[in-house]
Design a protein around this motif. Structure first.
Motif, mmCIF file in Angstrom:
data_model
loop_
_atom_site.group_PDB
_atom_site.id
_atom_site.type_symbol
_atom_site.label_atom_id
_atom_site.label_comp_id
_atom_site.label_asym_id
_atom_site.label_seq_id
_atom_site.Cartn_x
_atom_site.Cartn_y
_atom_site.Cartn_z
ATOM 1 N N VAL A 155 0.866 -1.170 0.000
ATOM 2 C CA VAL A 155 0.000 0.000 0.000
ATOM 3 C C VAL A 155 0.905 1.223 0.000
ATOM 4 O O VAL A 155 1.833 1.311 0.802
ATOM 5 C CB VAL A 155 -0.911 0.033 1.254
ATOM 6 N N THR A 156 0.653 2.122 -0.926
ATOM 7 C CA THR A 156 1.423 3.363 -0.978
ATOM 8 C C THR A 156 0.584 4.453 -1.620
ATOM 9 O O THR A 156 -0.526 4.204 -2.092
ATOM 10 C CB THR A 156 2.766 3.153 -1.720
ATOM 11 N N SER A 157 1.113 5.649 -1.650
ATOM 12 C CA SER A 157 0.417 6.802 -2.220
ATOM 13 C C SER A 157 0.401 6.733 -3.738
ATOM 14 O O SER A 157 1.374 6.343 -4.366
ATOM 15 C CB SER A 157 1.117 8.090 -1.773
ATOM 16 N N PHE A 158 -0.715 7.161 -4.304
ATOM 17 C CA PHE A 158 -0.813 7.191 -5.764
ATOM 18 C C PHE A 158 -0.590 8.590 -6.327
ATOM 19 O O PHE A 158 -0.658 8.800 -7.522
ATOM 20 C CB PHE A 158 -2.167 6.663 -6.243
ATOM 21 N N TRP A 159 -0.301 9.566 -5.496
ATOM 22 C CA TRP A 159 -0.205 10.958 -5.945
ATOM 23 C C TRP A 159 0.954 11.203 -6.895
ATOM 24 O O TRP A 159 0.833 11.982 -7.826
ATOM 25 C CB TRP A 159 -0.075 11.906 -4.752
ATOM 26 N N ASP A 160 2.085 10.599 -6.668
ATOM 27 C CA ASP A 160 3.249 10.864 -7.502
ATOM 28 C C ASP A 160 3.761 9.569 -8.098
ATOM 29 O O ASP A 160 4.349 8.751 -7.390
ATOM 30 C CB ASP A 160 4.349 11.535 -6.678
ATOM 31 N N PRO A 161 3.564 9.360 -9.401
ATOM 32 C CA PRO A 161 4.036 8.116 -10.039
ATOM 33 C C PRO A 161 5.539 7.886 -9.877
ATOM 34 O O PRO A 161 5.990 6.745 -9.914
ATOM 35 C CB PRO A 161 3.672 8.306 -11.512
ATOM 36 N N PHE A 175 6.616 5.300 -7.259
ATOM 37 C CA PHE A 175 6.706 3.878 -7.594
ATOM 38 C C PHE A 175 8.136 3.527 -7.986
ATOM 39 O O PHE A 175 8.650 2.471 -7.633
ATOM 40 C CB PHE A 175 5.753 3.505 -8.727
ATOM 41 N N GLU A 176 8.767 4.426 -8.736
ATOM 42 C CA GLU A 176 10.169 4.214 -9.110
ATOM 43 C C GLU A 176 11.047 4.213 -7.866
ATOM 44 O O GLU A 176 11.974 3.406 -7.765
ATOM 45 C CB GLU A 176 10.639 5.301 -10.087
ATOM 46 N N ASP A 177 10.756 5.129 -6.942
ATOM 47 C CA ASP A 177 11.530 5.181 -5.698
ATOM 48 C C ASP A 177 11.435 3.865 -4.934
ATOM 49 O O ASP A 177 12.438 3.357 -4.415
ATOM 50 C CB ASP A 177 11.049 6.317 -4.793
ATOM 51 N N ILE A 178 10.227 3.312 -4.858
ATOM 52 C CA ILE A 178 10.030 2.053 -4.132
ATOM 53 C C ILE A 178 10.862 0.946 -4.765
ATOM 54 O O ILE A 178 11.622 0.256 -4.080
ATOM 55 C CB ILE A 178 8.534 1.671 -4.082
ATOM 56 N N GLN A 179 10.729 0.773 -6.070
ATOM 57 C CA GLN A 179 11.486 -0.294 -6.739
ATOM 58 C C GLN A 179 12.993 -0.024 -6.663
ATOM 59 O O GLN A 179 13.780 -0.953 -6.466
ATOM 60 C CB GLN A 179 11.040 -0.461 -8.195
ATOM 61 N N GLU A 215 14.654 1.513 -4.292
ATOM 62 C CA GLU A 215 15.132 1.219 -2.934
ATOM 63 C C GLU A 215 15.131 -0.279 -2.640
ATOM 64 O O GLU A 215 16.024 -0.785 -1.970
ATOM 65 C CB GLU A 215 14.323 1.980 -1.889
ATOM 66 N N ILE A 216 14.125 -0.981 -3.144
ATOM 67 C CA ILE A 216 14.098 -2.435 -2.960
ATOM 68 C C ILE A 216 15.289 -3.066 -3.676
ATOM 69 O O ILE A 216 15.963 -3.950 -3.128
ATOM 70 C CB ILE A 216 12.753 -3.031 -3.447
ATOM 71 N N ARG A 217 15.597 -2.584 -4.890
ATOM 72 C CA ARG A 217 16.768 -3.105 -5.616
ATOM 73 C C ARG A 217 18.069 -2.735 -4.916
ATOM 74 O O ARG A 217 19.032 -3.501 -4.944
ATOM 75 C CB ARG A 217 16.772 -2.592 -7.057
ATOM 76 N N ARG A 218 18.101 -1.565 -4.259
ATOM 77 C CA ARG A 218 19.295 -1.168 -3.515
ATOM 78 C C ARG A 218 19.489 -2.067 -2.304
ATOM 79 O O ARG A 218 20.596 -2.510 -1.998
ATOM 80 C CB ARG A 218 19.191 0.293 -3.068
ATOM 81 N N LEU A 219 18.393 -2.352 -1.596
ATOM 82 C CA LEU A 219 18.471 -3.197 -0.403
ATOM 83 C C LEU A 219 18.802 -4.649 -0.740
ATOM 84 O O LEU A 219 19.511 -5.320 0.009
ATOM 85 C CB LEU A 219 17.152 -3.142 0.374
ATOM 86 N N VAL A 220 18.239 -5.136 -1.854
ATOM 87 C CA VAL A 220 18.465 -6.522 -2.276
ATOM 88 C C VAL A 220 18.888 -6.500 -3.741
ATOM 89 O O VAL A 220 18.065 -6.697 -4.641
ATOM 90 C CB VAL A 220 17.203 -7.393 -2.082
ATOM 91 N N PRO A 221 20.139 -6.250 -4.000
ATOM 92 C CA PRO A 221 20.596 -6.203 -5.395
ATOM 93 C C PRO A 221 20.642 -7.594 -6.021
ATOM 94 O O PRO A 221 20.792 -8.598 -5.320
ATOM 95 C CB PRO A 221 21.995 -5.602 -5.292
#
Length: 138
Positions: free
Chosen positions: A48-54, A57-61, A63-69
């Motif tokens: 669940v996250t905010s839909f205001w700024d598309p 979504f890039e930030d989420i992916q 950061e997930i790739r940064r945490l688990v490369p």
């Protein structure tokens, strides 16, 4: 009631599920209860996250790739290094969400949305929406 949906994803995709989840609640006729959203995949997740700024979504992916490369030294190498990283990401993010239904409405914040996160892909994916009545229908 159980609703089944299929989607097709791209690599590292974020797919909005909010409208289909809300439609499932409305179709169910349940006025008070719970809504569970579940995906049976080990290289995907739900959030669940905010839909205001598309760009969020890039930030989420990102950061997930940064945490688990994606790397070649994962012990699990069933398919590809990306697949192995996807299993770890899915375990961290989770594959199910639970929401409250009240007055026939899915209770989410005014800027919240339900999203499917692809950690591998492109793939044909599925998810389920289970609506449970608490028996307190008005």
């Amino acid at each position: 009631m159980l609703y089944h949906y299929q989607i097709e994803t791209n690599e590292h995709d974020v797919v909005a599920l909010t409208d289909q989840v809300k439609d499932s609640v409305e179709k169910s006729g349940v006025k008070s209860g719970l809504c569970v959203v579940y995906t049976p995949h080990t290289t995907a997740g739900l959030t669940v996250t905010s839909f205001w700024d598309p760009k969020g979504f890039e930030d989420i992916q990102d950061e997930i790739r940064r945490l688990v490369p994606t790397r070649i030294d994962f012990k699990h190498q069933h398919d590809t290094p990306q697949d192995a990283a996807g299993h770890v990401k899915s375990s961290l993010i989770g594959i199910s969400l639970t929401f409250i239904i009240e007055d026939g409405t899915l209770l989410v914040g005014h800027s919240q949305g339900v999203y499917f996160l692809e950690f591998d892909g492109p793939r044909k994916r599925e998810y389920y929406v289970k609506i449970l009545s608490d028996g307190m229908e008005r």
